[in-house]
Design a protein around this motif. Structure first.
Motif, PDB file in Angstrom:
ATOM      1  N   SER A   9       0.836  -1.209   0.000  1.00  0.00           N
ATOM      2  CA  SER A   9       0.000   0.000   0.000  1.00  0.00           C
ATOM      3  C   SER A   9       0.869   1.257   0.000  1.00  0.00           C
ATOM      4  CB  SER A   9      -0.908   0.029   1.236  1.00  0.00           C
ATOM      5  OG  SER A   9      -1.416   1.334   1.422  1.00  0.00           O
ATOM      6  N   PRO A  10       0.710   2.140  -1.007  1.00  0.00           N
ATOM      7  CA  PRO A  10       1.512   3.365  -1.033  1.00  0.00           C
ATOM      8  C   PRO A  10       1.115   4.328   0.080  1.00  0.00           C
ATOM      9  CG  PRO A  10      -0.160   3.438  -2.758  1.00  0.00           C
ATOM     10  CD  PRO A  10      -0.244   2.072  -2.126  1.00  0.00           C
ATOM     11  N   PHE A  11      -0.176   4.255   0.514  1.00  0.00           N
ATOM     12  CA  PHE A  11      -0.635   5.127   1.595  1.00  0.00           C
ATOM     13  C   PHE A  11       0.015   4.688   2.912  1.00  0.00           C
ATOM     14  CE2 PHE A  11      -3.874   4.900  -1.691  1.00  0.00           C
ATOM     15  CZ  PHE A  11      -3.996   6.237  -2.027  1.00  0.00           C
ATOM     16  N   MET A  38     -12.521  -8.288  -1.638  1.00  0.00           N
ATOM     17  CA  MET A  38     -12.234  -6.879  -1.924  1.00  0.00           C
ATOM     18  C   MET A  38     -13.499  -6.020  -1.878  1.00  0.00           C
ATOM     19  SD  MET A  38     -11.392  -6.728  -6.031  1.00  0.00           S
ATOM     20  CE  MET A  38     -11.753  -5.048  -6.474  1.00  0.00           C
ATOM     21  N   GLY A  41     -13.953  -4.549   1.680  1.00  0.00           N
ATOM     22  CA  GLY A  41     -12.880  -3.726   2.231  1.00  0.00           C
ATOM     23  C   GLY A  41     -11.838  -4.584   2.917  1.00  0.00           C
ATOM     24  N   PHE A  42     -10.719  -3.956   3.219  1.00  0.00           N
ATOM     25  CA  PHE A  42      -9.566  -4.682   3.775  1.00  0.00           C
ATOM     26  C   PHE A  42      -9.451  -4.572   5.285  1.00  0.00           C
ATOM     27  CE2 PHE A  42      -6.781  -4.060  -0.300  1.00  0.00           C
ATOM     28  CZ  PHE A  42      -7.614  -4.934  -0.976  1.00  0.00           C
ATOM     29  N   GLY A  49     -13.273   0.735   5.300  1.00  0.00           N
ATOM     30  CA  GLY A  49     -12.691  -0.551   4.892  1.00  0.00           C
ATOM     31  C   GLY A  49     -11.263  -0.451   4.386  1.00  0.00           C
ATOM     32  N   LYS A  50     -10.606   0.698   4.645  1.00  0.00           N
ATOM     33  CA  LYS A  50      -9.296   0.924   4.029  1.00  0.00           C
ATOM     34  C   LYS A  50      -8.150   0.797   5.022  1.00  0.00           C
ATOM     35  CE  LYS A  50     -11.266   3.942   0.575  1.00  0.00           C
ATOM     36  NZ  LYS A  50     -10.949   4.784  -0.538  1.00  0.00           N
ATOM     37  N   ILE A  51      -6.990   0.514   4.475  1.00  0.00           N
ATOM     38  CA  ILE A  51      -5.724   0.588   5.211  1.00  0.00           C
ATOM     39  C   ILE A  51      -4.962   1.800   4.683  1.00  0.00           C
ATOM     40  CG2 ILE A  51      -5.561  -1.868   5.704  1.00  0.00           C
ATOM     41  CD1 ILE A  51      -3.610  -2.058   3.285  1.00  0.00           C
ATOM     42  N   PRO A  52      -4.101   2.396   5.515  1.00  0.00           N
ATOM     43  CA  PRO A  52      -3.749   2.014   6.874  1.00  0.00           C
ATOM     44  C   PRO A  52      -4.706   2.608   7.919  1.00  0.00           C
ATOM     45  CG  PRO A  52      -2.448   3.911   6.223  1.00  0.00           C
ATOM     46  CD  PRO A  52      -3.305   3.552   5.034  1.00  0.00           C
ATOM     47  N   ASP A  64      -7.110   8.848   8.071  1.00  0.00           N
ATOM     48  CA  ASP A  64      -6.387   7.975   7.167  1.00  0.00           C
ATOM     49  C   ASP A  64      -4.896   8.282   7.239  1.00  0.00           C
ATOM     50  OD1 ASP A  64      -6.349  10.375   5.761  1.00  0.00           O
ATOM     51  OD2 ASP A  64      -7.472   9.666   4.044  1.00  0.00           O
ATOM     52  N   SER A  65      -4.154   7.980   6.135  1.00  0.00           N
ATOM     53  CA  SER A  65      -2.698   7.998   6.231  1.00  0.00           C
ATOM     54  C   SER A  65      -2.126   9.352   6.633  1.00  0.00           C
ATOM     55  CB  SER A  65      -2.081   7.529   4.910  1.00  0.00           C
ATOM     56  OG  SER A  65      -2.485   8.345   3.831  1.00  0.00           O
ATOM     57  N   LEU A 107      -4.091   3.557  -7.944  1.00  0.00           N
ATOM     58  CA  LEU A 107      -4.783   2.456  -7.263  1.00  0.00           C
ATOM     59  C   LEU A 107      -6.120   2.150  -7.940  1.00  0.00           C
ATOM     60  CD1 LEU A 107      -5.095   0.530  -4.795  1.00  0.00           C
ATOM     61  CD2 LEU A 107      -6.240   2.418  -3.635  1.00  0.00           C
TER      62      LEU A 107
HETATM   63  N1  LIG Z   1      -7.180   8.069   1.723  1.00  0.00           N
HETATM   64  C1  LIG Z   1      -6.770   6.786   2.244  1.00  0.00           C
HETATM   65  C2  LIG Z   1      -6.573   5.827   1.094  1.00  0.00           C
HETATM   66  C3  LIG Z   1      -6.265   4.430   1.591  1.00  0.00           C
HETATM   67  C4  LIG Z   1      -6.515   3.375   0.519  1.00  0.00           C
HETATM   68  O1  LIG Z   1      -7.094   3.622  -0.539  1.00  0.00           O
HETATM   69  N2  LIG Z   1      -6.061   2.139   0.824  1.00  0.00           N
HETATM   70  C5  LIG Z   1      -6.302   1.034  -0.052  1.00  0.00           C
HETATM   71  C6  LIG Z   1      -5.074   0.134  -0.154  1.00  0.00           C
HETATM   72  S1  LIG Z   1      -3.702   0.948  -0.869  1.00  0.00           S
HETATM   73  C7  LIG Z   1      -7.399   0.169   0.531  1.00  0.00           C
HETATM   74  O2  LIG Z   1      -7.413  -0.083   1.715  1.00  0.00           O
HETATM   75  N3  LIG Z   1      -8.331  -0.308  -0.303  1.00  0.00           N
HETATM   76  C8  LIG Z   1      -9.355  -1.224   0.110  1.00  0.00           C
HETATM   77  C9  LIG Z   1     -10.736  -0.693  -0.157  1.00  0.00           C
HETATM   78  O3  LIG Z   1     -10.886   0.483  -0.541  1.00  0.00           O
HETATM   79  O4  LIG Z   1     -11.662  -1.483   0.020  1.00  0.00           O
HETATM   80  C10 LIG Z   1      -5.475   6.965   3.053  1.00  0.00           C
HETATM   81  O5  LIG Z   1      -4.749   7.935   2.766  1.00  0.00           O
HETATM   82  O6  LIG Z   1      -5.210   6.178   3.980  1.00  0.00           O
END
Ligand SMILES: N[C@@H](CCC(=O)N[C@@H](CS)C(=O)NCC(=O)O)C(=O)O
Length: 199
Positions: A9-11, A38, A41-42, A49-52, A64-65, A107
């Motif tokens: 994950s780049p974030f 997917m 969400g993760f 549902g997002k990381i980190p 978020d990040s 992404l």
């Molecule tokens: N704005 C968020 C973006 C995070 C993001 O898009 N993470 C992706 C992985 S790189 C994710 O968790 N995607 C899973 C999903 O959206 O269900 C941040 O800066 O943390």
């Protein structure tokens, strides 16, 4: 503290670079994302549902990040990666937003490529590609002014370029962008940047 992330994950990479720069990595317990579906969400802890995401020792959750990065910057003892309020802060945060948006476009193109046959939108993918190219061109114009120091802006540009190499390497962003190419080579000399490359 518990950090839910994937090494791809780049974030999350922005967060890891920030933690390394502040010597905080050994205070972060890794929690693996749940990538089994997917469409759910993760990361169940985050309603999006997002990381980190970062769980503090008192149970508070931060996302978020960019928020996690600023939190780590506030408790870390290393040089500050977020400038104090003033023109430099707005410049660095705006650079962060451009690079972060480029990562998001990259992404989204990746996610589109994983969708079931016929569900993606070629015209929307082209819009995302156009945005990425515009960001790269703007970075090329700005690169000589970035300097070699790490801040949340330069960290995020480096993460966006690394993620572009990883997911879209065949598009060869270095072509016609000598200043950005030179600058990125210098950024890779920071161990926090080179040690966290995806792949
Ligand atoms: N704005 C968020 C973006 C995070 C993001 O898009 N993470 C992706 C992985 S790189 C994710 O968790 N995607 C899973 C999903 O959206 O269900 C941040 O800066 O943390």
């Amino acid at each position: 503290m518990k950090l839910c992330y994937s090494a791809l994950s780049p974030f999350a990479r922005k967060v890891r670079v920030t933690a390394i720069e502040h010597g905080l990595m050994d205070q972060l317990e890794k929690v693996d994302p749940d990538t089994s579906d997917m469409f759910k969400g993760f990361n169940r802890a985050n309603p999006l549902g997002k990381i980190p995401s970062l769980e503090l020792d008192n149970g508070d959750l931060i996302y978020d990040s960019i928020v996690i990065c600023e939190y780590l910057d506030s408790i870390g003892k290393g040089p500050k990666l977020f400038p104090p309020a003033g023109p430099e802060r707005w410049r660095v945060l705006t650079l962060h937003t451009m690079a972060d948006g480029m990562m998001d476009n990259t992404l989204q193109r990746r996610v589109n490529s994983l969708l079931p046959e016929g569900e993606g939108s070629p015209s929307w993918m082209e819009r995302l590609r156009f945005g990425i190219e515009n960001c790269l061109d703007e970075m090329e114009r700005q690169a000589d002014g970035y300097g070699e120091a790490l801040n949340i802006g330069t960290i995020t540009v480096a993460c966006a370029l690394g993620y572009h190499d990883f997911r879209l390497g065949y598009e060869q962003w270095r072509n016609g962008r000598p200043a950005l190419t030179r600058w990125y080579e210098k950024m890779l000399k920071h161990t926090s940047i080179s040690e966290t490359l995806p792949g």
